[in-house]
Every structure is written in C-alpha cells, then in structure tokens.
Design a protein around this motif. Sequence first.
Motif, short mmCIF file in Angstrom:
data_model
loop_
_atom_site.label_atom_id
_atom_site.label_comp_id
_atom_site.label_asym_id
_atom_site.label_seq_id
_atom_site.Cartn_x
_atom_site.Cartn_y
_atom_site.Cartn_z
N MET A 1 62.28 -16.66 -60.97
CA MET A 1 63.09 -16.86 -62.20
C MET A 1 63.08 -15.57 -63.04
N ASN A 2 64.24 -15.14 -63.46
CA ASN A 2 64.34 -13.98 -64.33
C ASN A 2 63.82 -14.35 -65.72
N LYS A 3 62.70 -13.75 -66.12
CA LYS A 3 62.04 -14.15 -67.37
C LYS A 3 62.84 -13.76 -68.61
N THR A 4 63.84 -12.91 -68.45
CA THR A 4 64.67 -12.56 -69.61
C THR A 4 66.07 -13.15 -69.45
N TRP A 5 66.15 -14.34 -68.87
CA TRP A 5 67.45 -15.02 -68.66
C TRP A 5 68.18 -15.24 -69.98
N TRP A 6 67.42 -15.32 -71.06
CA TRP A 6 68.03 -15.58 -72.37
C TRP A 6 68.88 -14.40 -72.85
N LYS A 7 68.69 -13.23 -72.27
CA LYS A 7 69.55 -12.09 -72.66
C LYS A 7 70.98 -12.27 -72.15
N ASN A 8 71.11 -12.95 -71.02
CA ASN A 8 72.42 -13.17 -70.41
C ASN A 8 73.08 -14.46 -70.90
N SER A 9 72.37 -15.24 -71.70
CA SER A 9 72.83 -16.58 -72.05
C SER A 9 73.75 -16.60 -73.27
N VAL A 10 74.56 -17.65 -73.34
CA VAL A 10 75.32 -17.95 -74.55
C VAL A 10 74.87 -19.34 -75.02
N ILE A 11 74.59 -19.44 -76.30
CA ILE A 11 73.98 -20.65 -76.86
C ILE A 11 74.98 -21.37 -77.75
N TYR A 12 74.98 -22.69 -77.65
CA TYR A 12 75.90 -23.53 -78.43
C TYR A 12 75.07 -24.44 -79.32
N GLN A 13 75.31 -24.37 -80.63
CA GLN A 13 74.55 -25.20 -81.56
C GLN A 13 75.25 -26.53 -81.82
N ILE A 14 74.48 -27.61 -81.67
CA ILE A 14 74.97 -28.95 -82.01
C ILE A 14 74.26 -29.45 -83.26
N TYR A 15 75.06 -29.89 -84.22
CA TYR A 15 74.54 -30.55 -85.43
C TYR A 15 74.75 -32.05 -85.17
N PRO A 16 73.72 -32.76 -84.73
CA PRO A 16 73.92 -34.09 -84.12
C PRO A 16 74.63 -35.10 -85.02
N ARG A 17 74.38 -35.04 -86.31
CA ARG A 17 74.98 -36.01 -87.24
C ARG A 17 76.51 -35.93 -87.23
N SER A 18 77.03 -34.76 -86.87
CA SER A 18 78.48 -34.53 -86.97
C SER A 18 79.16 -34.28 -85.63
N PHE A 19 78.45 -34.47 -84.53
CA PHE A 19 79.04 -34.07 -83.23
C PHE A 19 79.86 -35.20 -82.60
N ALA A 20 79.22 -36.32 -82.30
CA ALA A 20 79.96 -37.44 -81.69
C ALA A 20 79.17 -38.73 -81.89
N ASP A 21 79.87 -39.75 -82.37
CA ASP A 21 79.25 -41.05 -82.66
C ASP A 21 79.60 -42.04 -81.55
N SER A 22 78.57 -42.53 -80.85
CA SER A 22 78.82 -43.42 -79.71
C SER A 22 78.83 -44.91 -80.08
N ASN A 23 78.31 -45.25 -81.28
CA ASN A 23 78.15 -46.68 -81.58
C ASN A 23 78.91 -47.15 -82.83
N GLY A 24 79.74 -46.28 -83.40
CA GLY A 24 80.61 -46.72 -84.48
C GLY A 24 79.97 -46.87 -85.84
N ASP A 25 78.75 -46.32 -86.03
CA ASP A 25 78.13 -46.42 -87.36
C ASP A 25 78.49 -45.25 -88.26
N GLY A 26 79.33 -44.35 -87.77
CA GLY A 26 79.79 -43.22 -88.59
C GLY A 26 78.89 -42.01 -88.55
N ILE A 27 77.79 -42.11 -87.76
CA ILE A 27 76.82 -41.01 -87.66
C ILE A 27 76.75 -40.57 -86.21
N GLY A 28 76.89 -39.28 -85.97
CA GLY A 28 76.75 -38.75 -84.62
C GLY A 28 75.38 -39.09 -84.05
N ASP A 29 75.28 -39.15 -82.73
CA ASP A 29 74.01 -39.57 -82.12
C ASP A 29 73.82 -38.91 -80.75
#
Length: 554
Positions: A1-29
Amino acid sequence: MNKTWWKNSVIYQIYPRSFADSNGDGIGDIKGITQHLDYLKELGVDVIWLSPVYQSPNDDNGYDISDYQAIMEDFGTMEDFDKMLSEMHKRGIKLVMDLVVNHTSDEHPWFVESRKSKDNPYRDYYIWKEGKNGKEPNNWGACFGGSAWEYDKETEMYYLHCFSKKQPDLNWENEKVRKEVFDMMTWWCEKGVDGFRMDVISMISKAPAYPDGVSHNGLYGDFGPFVCNGPHVHEYLQEMNQKVLSKYDLITVGEASGVTVEEAKKYANLDGTELNMVFQFEHTDITSGKNGKWTDERFKLRDLRKILNKWQTELEGKAWNSLYWDNHDQPRAVSRFGNDGPMYRELSAKMLATCLHLMKGTPYIYQGEEIGMTNAYFNKLEDYRDIESIHAFEEMTENGLLTEEEMMSALKAVSRDNARTPMQWDDSENAGFTIGTPWIKVNPNYLQINAKAALEDKDSVFYYYQKLIQMRKEYEIIVDGIFEGLLEDDENIYAYRRKLGNQTLIVACNFSDKKVPCTLFEGAAGGKEMIANYKNHETGILKPYEARVVLIEN
C-alpha cells in the motif's frame, strides 16, 4: 500500500444533517448517505469526510458530543453506520471521521461528573478557574458570543468554553484525558475508519497563565494568541501519532485555527510525526475586520493570490497542503469567490474548481459544490438555524456595532447556514432531500440547480469536477509538480505553473466578469489543452471567468 495515497486523493465532505433524508423526518441521515454512494463513486472521489454523527444534544449541530462511541438518533444506528462504511469500502471509497476533542458537550458523562464537586475524579478533565474580583477569570470572549467562561453555582467556579457554554473545553494537560481520547480513536480505527479530520485541534493546549486578551471591538478579549498553537500542542499530537495514528494506514487533517506557515510545517511535517496536513483559514478570513467575519465586503484578488501563493511556495518540500474553497463553516464558494448570477454561475464554478484542483495539495469538495450550489440569501433572521449566526446578530446589533440591516447583509454573505441548506438532488419538492419538512429551508434555486439536471447535461459543473478528479489520477505533475506563481500583479487573473521533469502545466483563471488580456499561452502552440470552461478561445484574451490549462512537454 502506498503510504502517501492521500496525496493523490480527492476528498468530499458530507454534512449529514443536510445531505439526504431517508425516513421523512426532515433531517439527513446515515441511510440517506448510503443511498447516494453511487453518485459519489461516479463523481470519482476517493475519500468521504463525514461531519459528526455521534450522540449529541445538538447545540452546535453535532460538534457538541455527549458520547463518542454512539450514533445520534437523528442519524440512525451503529448498524446503519457499519453498513454505510462497508458500502463505501465496497466502492473503493475511504471514510474520514470528524474528531471533536477540544471540547465535549456539557451533557457528556465526564462533564456531568466534573461539575459535581471540586474533588470529583473527573474534575480535572475540564478547565476550572476561580473568578477575579467577582468576575470571570479573564476577559476572553467565546467564538459564539458572550464570555468564554461560565459560572457554575454548584462549586462556585468558572469553566472554560471557547465555543458555546454547552461545549466545555477538555483539559489536555491531564494525562487521563489524553488516554481516553486515544482509546476512543483506536476503537474507531479498529472499526475500520480510514482517518480523522480534527476539529480546532490547534486549540487543545492553552497558555498556562490565562492572561487577558486584546479587545478588537470593545466587548471581549481575543483568546487566539493564548489558545491557538499553544505550548504543548505538538507534544500532544506526537503522542497521539505514536499511540494511535502510526499504527494504522490513515489520512489525517487538522483544522488549525490561527495557524501560520511556520506552525503548519510542524503539524504536517513530511516526517509524519504529527498529521498529514492542516486546514488554514487565511484565505477564508480575507475580509475579516474589527467585527470579525461579519461583513459583506468582497475580497480583492491580489490579497487572495498573496495568501494562496504563500502557502504553496513556503510549504514546498516541507509539508503538505490541503486545498479548499468552502466547507460547513463557510459560505458557498461560487457566491463568495465567483459569480452566482445566472450568466456566470457555471463558468465561475468551473473556474474556481480549476484554480484549486491544479494546485499542490489534497483538494476537498464540499457537498453541492460539484453542482455549483449557491448561498441561501435568507431574508429573515428566523430562517437561520446556526448558533454562531443568531448569537452574532444579537451581539452586534444590541451593542451598536452593526445595524440590523448591515448584519442581515453580512449573514447573507458569510453565515455558516449558507452551506447547510439541503443538498439539491432534483427538482421535486424540497429538492428531493426529504418528503418531510426540512430542518432548514431549501434554497429556492433548486429548480434550476440540482444533481439530476447536472447528470443529464454533459457540459455541467459535475462533469467538469469529474474530469479534474480524473486528471489528478492520470498526471503525476498535478500531484508532485513544483508550484510557481505567475502574473503576480494582475488585478483579474490568477495564474501559476507547475513543473515536473520536462513537463510544464500552465493554469490561468480570470476572476472577473470582463474580457482581459492574457499572453501566457502564446508560446504554447504545441501544448496539450488539458481542460477549459469555454469551448473556444480568443488569442491573447481570457473571457469572463475563463479558465485554461495547457500542458507543455519541453
């Protein structure tokens, strides 16, 4: 495993409360996130950074944790979490957890015990001080308004909270606190998470004298010089590295308030004794003044260039950069640094992406950035949910520092809630985020700006991001090339080149809404056009918000 794999990576931030709500309570989960992993796989990201999903009373949207090893009920169960992690790993996507250990919630069992008596075994887990002359121990102001000290009647002493009074600061000088934190981190590593984004980690070591701070607006003193990059912070992080981080193949990024280039070289040193990289805030604090960040003033390109170029050139060969325009604490990138009007929103979103992703460092994409989501521009204070925004409105207007009109204008420009409106999935009700009532209003422009529309349009911002991510995987120069700033006095164009071996990559981005002269590509006739946000170019000219990238082999 390349120990510096994070140099080649692209990171995506999820703010869970606002991403996608699966149960209809209005809050992402968590289940909502799992349902959309194929979308993120198609985008091409390597890592997801998940804002906190731990048990929390939610005073600061989950950054006030009452149990580090349980999942907030709003978000689901630990089973849901394990399933999500497994589904990410199946798709070759890694997971970075948000580590919030400068403070806990006041409802954490440690603090519940700590406040009971002066001789409680947990007393020294937090920072308690006697008052001075019937007042607080010093004049420090909290980040969310008011004093940074809260009086506790039970033991007639004050505890420190650099943020909300429901977020008491942990006492990292206590070895037991450090052991508890390291044990908890190990538990998550054993569960299979791939790294940590460390919330305000530069603040865990305080100056022992607790002196008064300078007051910039006459209300409270600034704790920054005595809390950020404190006397033992590097010692504590080296201990964390030895006891936890070095034992696993992780990616680590520290949110480092008040960090300087010199400090960053220690936090993110290439020896790997502390963290992989830090977030610095100079470019996002670019318009801050006597009222802190509360202004609607627009940045100047020369100031932005100076900051970004400094971090690129001064960390070269010494530490690794993290690259970002926005996150859950910042306004939307296209509204702040680009132009979110209908004529230029997509062009400027692509231009900003080009500018950032071809610099040296690991790029971060904040949810919705890849479809060009904009600020919310709420007209009423009651539409805001963010504790920082609401407290600031009260403090600034009640103390006559800003009028209500000025403060509303500042909130529209820089409130954290601009980034927290629900992810815009499609043009159905509530942007496809929920079938219930969303916890915060959906931006009304979801009818035009949404992921479904972006996926159906091959020329969309989404596919432009996809191409940039793919380029990073294919071209070594994007990861390893040396950075050199170009056109350093230009009022409109941000340009630079990257060099590796016999290759040169030239990047030019027009930050203005007018055509401007640019001769950078005139000697590059034999070069390869890598990516551009216009189909046709004019010789010697950059069109409004135009971005061009050419690779030359010497």
